[in-house]
Scaffold this motif. Structure first.
Motif, PDB file in Angstrom:
ATOM      1  N   VAL A  71      11.717   5.233 -11.151  1.00 49.36           N
ATOM      2  CA  VAL A  71      11.930   6.625 -10.741  1.00 49.36           C
ATOM      3  C   VAL A  71      12.205   6.683  -9.241  1.00 49.36           C
ATOM      4  N   ALA A  72      13.165   7.519  -8.866  1.00 43.72           N
ATOM      5  CA  ALA A  72      13.504   7.694  -7.456  1.00 43.72           C
ATOM      6  C   ALA A  72      13.744   9.168  -7.187  1.00 43.72           C
ATOM      7  N   LYS A  73      13.436   9.576  -5.959  1.00 48.24           N
ATOM      8  CA  LYS A  73      13.759  10.926  -5.518  1.00 48.24           C
ATOM      9  C   LYS A  73      14.288  10.845  -4.096  1.00 48.24           C
ATOM     10  N   HIS A  74      15.546  11.216  -3.936  1.00 47.68           N
ATOM     11  CA  HIS A  74      16.174  11.170  -2.619  1.00 47.68           C
ATOM     12  C   HIS A  74      16.537  12.571  -2.164  1.00 47.68           C
ATOM     13  N   TRP A  75      16.300  12.837  -0.897  1.00 49.39           N
ATOM     14  CA  TRP A  75      16.845  14.048  -0.273  1.00 49.39           C
ATOM     15  C   TRP A  75      17.804  13.570   0.796  1.00 49.39           C
ATOM     16  N   GLY A  76      19.088  13.652   0.516  1.00 46.48           N
ATOM     17  CA  GLY A  76      20.050  13.110   1.464  1.00 46.48           C
ATOM     18  C   GLY A  76      19.786  11.630   1.642  1.00 46.48           C
ATOM     19  N   ALA A  77      19.571  11.226   2.904  1.00 41.05           N
ATOM     20  CA  ALA A  77      19.336   9.809   3.160  1.00 41.05           C
ATOM     21  C   ALA A  77      17.853   9.457   3.047  1.00 41.05           C
ATOM     22  N   ALA A  91     -10.422   7.208  -4.349  1.00 43.69           N
ATOM     23  CA  ALA A  91      -9.716   6.294  -5.250  1.00 43.69           C
ATOM     24  C   ALA A  91     -10.662   5.250  -5.814  1.00 43.69           C
ATOM     25  N   MET A  92     -11.447   4.633  -4.930  1.00 46.17           N
ATOM     26  CA  MET A  92     -12.320   3.555  -5.373  1.00 46.17           C
ATOM     27  C   MET A  92     -13.399   4.055  -6.328  1.00 46.17           C
ATOM     28  N   SER A  93     -13.941   5.260  -6.047  1.00 41.64           N
ATOM     29  CA  SER A  93     -15.085   5.718  -6.830  1.00 41.64           C
ATOM     30  C   SER A  93     -14.683   6.361  -8.152  1.00 41.64           C
ATOM     31  N   MET A  94     -13.471   6.880  -8.276  1.00 42.92           N
ATOM     32  CA  MET A  94     -13.122   7.623  -9.474  1.00 42.92           C
ATOM     33  C   MET A  94     -12.201   6.880 -10.428  1.00 42.92           C
ATOM     34  N   ALA A  95     -11.362   6.000  -9.888  1.00 41.22           N
ATOM     35  CA  ALA A  95     -10.215   5.556 -10.670  1.00 41.22           C
ATOM     36  C   ALA A  95     -10.516   4.422 -11.646  1.00 41.22           C
ATOM     37  N   ASP A  96      -9.768   4.414 -12.762  1.00 46.97           N
ATOM     38  CA  ASP A  96      -9.660   3.227 -13.601  1.00 46.97           C
ATOM     39  C   ASP A  96      -8.540   2.345 -13.067  1.00 46.97           C
ATOM     40  N   GLN A  97      -7.556   3.015 -12.480  1.00 50.29           N
ATOM     41  CA  GLN A  97      -6.357   2.316 -12.023  1.00 50.29           C
ATOM     42  C   GLN A  97      -5.895   2.988 -10.739  1.00 50.29           C
ATOM     43  N   VAL A  98      -5.535   2.201  -9.746  1.00 45.98           N
ATOM     44  CA  VAL A  98      -5.045   2.755  -8.488  1.00 45.98           C
ATOM     45  C   VAL A  98      -3.609   2.290  -8.281  1.00 45.98           C
ATOM     46  N   VAL A  99      -2.722   3.252  -8.030  1.00 46.10           N
ATOM     47  CA  VAL A  99      -1.347   2.907  -7.674  1.00 46.10           C
ATOM     48  C   VAL A  99      -1.215   3.199  -6.190  1.00 46.10           C
ATOM     49  N   LEU A 100      -1.147   2.127  -5.401  1.00 45.69           N
ATOM     50  CA  LEU A 100      -1.062   2.295  -3.952  1.00 45.69           C
ATOM     51  C   LEU A 100       0.411   2.390  -3.558  1.00 45.69           C
ATOM     52  N   LEU A 101       0.752   3.479  -2.872  1.00 47.30           N
ATOM     53  CA  LEU A 101       2.148   3.711  -2.504  1.00 47.30           C
ATOM     54  C   LEU A 101       2.313   3.606  -0.993  1.00 47.30           C
ATOM     55  N   ARG A 102       3.489   3.154  -0.600  1.00 50.60           N
ATOM     56  CA  ARG A 102       3.805   3.081   0.822  1.00 50.60           C
ATOM     57  C   ARG A 102       5.307   3.284   0.978  1.00 50.60           C
ATOM     58  N   GLU A 103       5.677   4.253   1.777  1.00 50.04           N
ATOM     59  CA  GLU A 103       7.083   4.565   2.048  1.00 50.04           C
ATOM     60  C   GLU A 103       7.898   4.658   0.766  1.00 50.04           C
ATOM     61  N   GLY A 104       7.340   5.351  -0.222  1.00 47.50           N
ATOM     62  CA  GLY A 104       8.077   5.623  -1.451  1.00 47.50           C
ATOM     63  C   GLY A 104       8.102   4.481  -2.451  1.00 47.50           C
ATOM     64  N   ARG A 105       7.407   3.398  -2.163  1.00 45.25           N
ATOM     65  CA  ARG A 105       7.395   2.268  -3.093  1.00 45.25           C
ATOM     66  C   ARG A 105       5.970   1.917  -3.510  1.00 45.25           C
ATOM     67  N   VAL A 106       5.859   1.269  -4.674  1.00 46.09           N
ATOM     68  CA  VAL A 106       4.537   0.846  -5.132  1.00 46.09           C
ATOM     69  C   VAL A 106       4.158  -0.422  -4.373  1.00 46.09           C
ATOM     70  N   GLU A 107       3.032  -0.342  -3.658  1.00 45.24           N
ATOM     71  CA  GLU A 107       2.574  -1.498  -2.901  1.00 45.24           C
ATOM     72  C   GLU A 107       1.740  -2.399  -3.816  1.00 45.24           C
ATOM     73  N   GLN A 108       0.871  -1.766  -4.606  1.00 46.52           N
ATOM     74  CA  GLN A 108       0.070  -2.517  -5.562  1.00 46.52           C
ATOM     75  C   GLN A 108      -0.415  -1.559  -6.642  1.00 46.52           C
TER      76      GLN A 108
END
Lengths: 356, 291
Positions: free
Chosen positions: A9-15, A197-214
């Motif tokens: 999935v991607a979402k771009h606004w202009g550049a 995130a640490m206390s609630m999640a079953d799964q954490v999706v860490l994002l950075r600059e629009g990409r999945v970091e981990q």
């Protein structure tokens, strides 16, 4: 089964690439947190799942159905907004029942569900009030009530606790988690707060600059960060990252001659050690104390190793003055290595223990 | 500072505003009430106290009753239409669309223009034979019609001009109010599956209620206050069908120079406006939700 699946999935606004090639699955009945610093695209990702924004590329599936083109109301989702988005002129009961009235759910059924939700959230005595007559925590409950009364399988939350004070945030965190497990809802939760995130999640999706970091469980995220960014983002104080250099007999911390922290070349690598894994040991890596912060249960010691700052979390109260020379040691399994160039994790299997 | 000088200080601060209010609002109102109980002074015969004679004369004056009735129709014709149009335009230019700024300006332009200029432009539209309206109806092959000269259409024509003039002004208030409504409310409603009309009816319209009340009070006052276009376009004619109350007061006072009778008429107009304003605030306030 994946309750929600994002495929490239991607979402771009202009550049500007707010969300760039993001893929992850959310299993049914689990609690997934989208985590990241502000501007990382986590809220946009949530809005793409909700259908409040249209994707630029990729597919979104909810409950096995491709909903990429579907409007928000056809995605069987509920959402809690950061601002709560309560209707200021409607009473608590009318706010909670808004969606059921839109969908023309019969009145007896509405009453039954309202009663249940009000009891669940402790809103029984507030049903006639207007949102302006409620405290922040109560407004949060109403927003929660409006989301769960729909009985949709998926609930999306956009930083729902960010407007609450610390104590209330702590209570609501537990309560939301308990509610999610009790009702078996698939929850996607956006936050920039790693504690949430640490206390609630079953799964954490860490994002950075629009990409999945981990994309991992909280424990795995902490134990095996995939990148230097993930290593620094999770944990307080954050993981120490120091540059390595080539020593005579192996890799050493830049600015020191010994001891060797790993066999082989050190140039171009980062060593990561969590502050809580470090022990004070005269035989270890030489360090100079810069400051000591006493927190009660433990002390945070800011040191300098070589030329880099290095944080140690030591139990109890330490009698150390600024400028004191100490040695630092840590177990070999507490060492993480990352490439300095791109921050990716490298598994240096031959990494040698330097002490204890 | 002593208690006395504190009071002096306070009154001195109030003085400039108080002087203006007394000189141009309160004194004229009181003087008008006073003069309405006297006869009009004429050369060689000064004013004498006549009690309620002027008000009795008004009761028997068919032109007064017609002006009042005209004014009621004028109000009914202009107020709902201009408010509805204003809301429609505000909703339209609040959306994301190309040339939005230009459109907002275009809708607001009639407000900037002086009423005299507006009336002259519309006078040309309505002119028999070669006016814009006549040319359009002529193209369609319809018979010629003297819009402003006919008893059936003159008031309607004046109403249309007023709506055109007023709607843009009210639009600004609605636009500001619409921009004060958080976008997340619309998103929350969209997730629940509410149609745009449902959302407007259940959320937007109630949240606009304070604005609507404000605009309504203004519209009511304006419907009794605006006469510039009557003077330019019809002078109350034909046969008094476009004579509004304020226009009639102007005629009585400054054309016929019957100042005492004009004073009595003015008191009636003031009473009507005060009653309407108070009524609106008292009865509608309860149903308005203020954030």
């Amino acid at each position: 089964m994946a309750a929600i699946a994002l495929e490239r999935v991607a979402k771009h606004w202009g550049a500007t690439r707010a969300v760039d090639d993001v893929s992850f699955d959310v299993r049914a009945g689990t609690f997934t947190v989208l985590l990241g610093p502000s501007g990382c695209g986590k809220s946009t990702t949530l809005r793409l799942i909700a259908g409040l924004e249209a994707v630029s590329a990729g597919r979104v599936r909810i409950g096995g159905v491709d909903v990429t083109e579907a409007p928000p109301s056809k995605r069987s989702i509920a959402m809690v907004f950061q601002s709560y988005a309560l209707f200021p002129h409607l009473s608590v009961a009318e706010n909670i029942l808004f969606g059921l009235k839109v969908r023309k759910v019969p009145a007896p059924e509405r009453e039954r569900r309202l009663k249940r939700v009000a009891e669940l959230l402790g809103l029984d005595k507030l049903l006639a009030r207007k949102p302006a007559q409620l405290s922040g925590g109560q407004q949060q409950r109403v927003a929660l009530g409006r989301a769960i009364i729909a009985e949709h399988p998926v609930c999306l939350m956009d930083e729902p606790l960010s407007n609450l004070d610390a104590q209330l945030r702590h209570d609501m965190r537990r309560e939301i988690r308990a509610l999610q497990q009790q009702l078996g809802i698939t929850m996607v939760y956006v936050t920039h707060d790693q504690t949430e995130a640490m206390s609630m999640a079953d799964q954490v999706v860490l994002l950075r600059e629009g990409r999945v970091e981990q994309d991992a469980a909280p424990a795995a995220l902490y134990a095996r960060p995939a990148t230097a960014f993930a290593a620094r983002f999770i944990g307080t104080p954050p993981m120490n990252l120091v540059r390595l250099a080539d020593g005579a007999r192996g890799a050493v911390i830049r600015g020191t001659d010994s001891p060797v922290v790993a066999p082989g070349a050190g140039e171009g690598l980062l060593l990561g050690v969590r502050p809580e894994a470090v022990l004070i040991d005269p035989a270890g890596v030489p360090a100079a104390v810069a400051a000591v912060e006493y927190l009660g249960a433990d002390s945070i010691v800011a040191c300098t190793v070589g030329e880099a700052p290095f944080i140690v979390r030591a139990p109890g109260k330490l009698e150390l003055g600024a400028g004191a020379r100490i040695g630092l040691a840590w177990p070999r399994e507490a060492q993480h290595f990352f490439r300095a160039a791109d921050g990716r994790r490298v598994d240096s299997t031959a990494a040698a223990a330097i002490a204890a | 500072m002593s208690r006395f000088s504190v009071h002096i200080h306070g009154w001195l601060l109030l003085l400039p505003a108080a002087v203006l209010l007394v000189a141009f609002t309160h004194f004229p109102a009181a003087a008008t009430l006073y003069h309405s109980f006297f006869s009009t002074p004429k050369p060689g015969r000064s004013a004498v106290y006549v009690g309620l004679d002027n008000y009795r004369a008004m009761f028997d004056d068919p032109v007064f009753w017609q002006s009042l009735a005209n004014n009621v129709w004028f109000a009914l014709g202009t107020i709902p239409a201009s408010i509805g149009l204003a809301l429609l335009m505000a909703v339209l230019v609040n959306r994301k669309l190309a040339g939005r700024g230009f459109l907002r300006l275009a809708y607001f332009t009639p407000t900037i223009l002086p009423m005299i200029a507006v009336a002259n432009i519309w006078l040309f539209f309505y002119t028999p034979q070669y006016g814009l309206l006549e040319q359009l109806t002529g193209l369609l092959g319809l018979p010629s019609h003297n819009w402003l000269g006919s008893r059936d259409t003159a008031l309607a024509c004046v109403i249309v001009v007023t709506i055109w003039k007023e709607a843009g002004f009210f639009m600004i208030f609605y636009l500001a109010a619409l921009q004060g409504i958080a976008p997340s409310l619309a998103e929350a409603a969209a997730i629940e599956g509410a149609s745009r009309w449902y959302f407007f009816r259940r959320v937007t319209w109630p949240l606009l209620a304070p604005t609507t009340l404000f605009v309504l009070v203004n519209a009511v006052i304006n419907s009794f206050r605006l006469v510039d276009h009557i003077i330019v376009m019809t002078r109350g004619g034909p046969d008094n069908v476009t004579s509004l109350l304020l226009f009639y007061i102007y005629e009585v006072g400054f054309k016929f120079w019957d100042l005492a009778y004009a004073a009595a008429l003015t008191m009636v107009l003031l009473a009507i406006l005060a009653a309407l304003a108070i009524g609106q605030f008292v009865f509608l306030e309860r149903r308005v939700h203020y954030q």
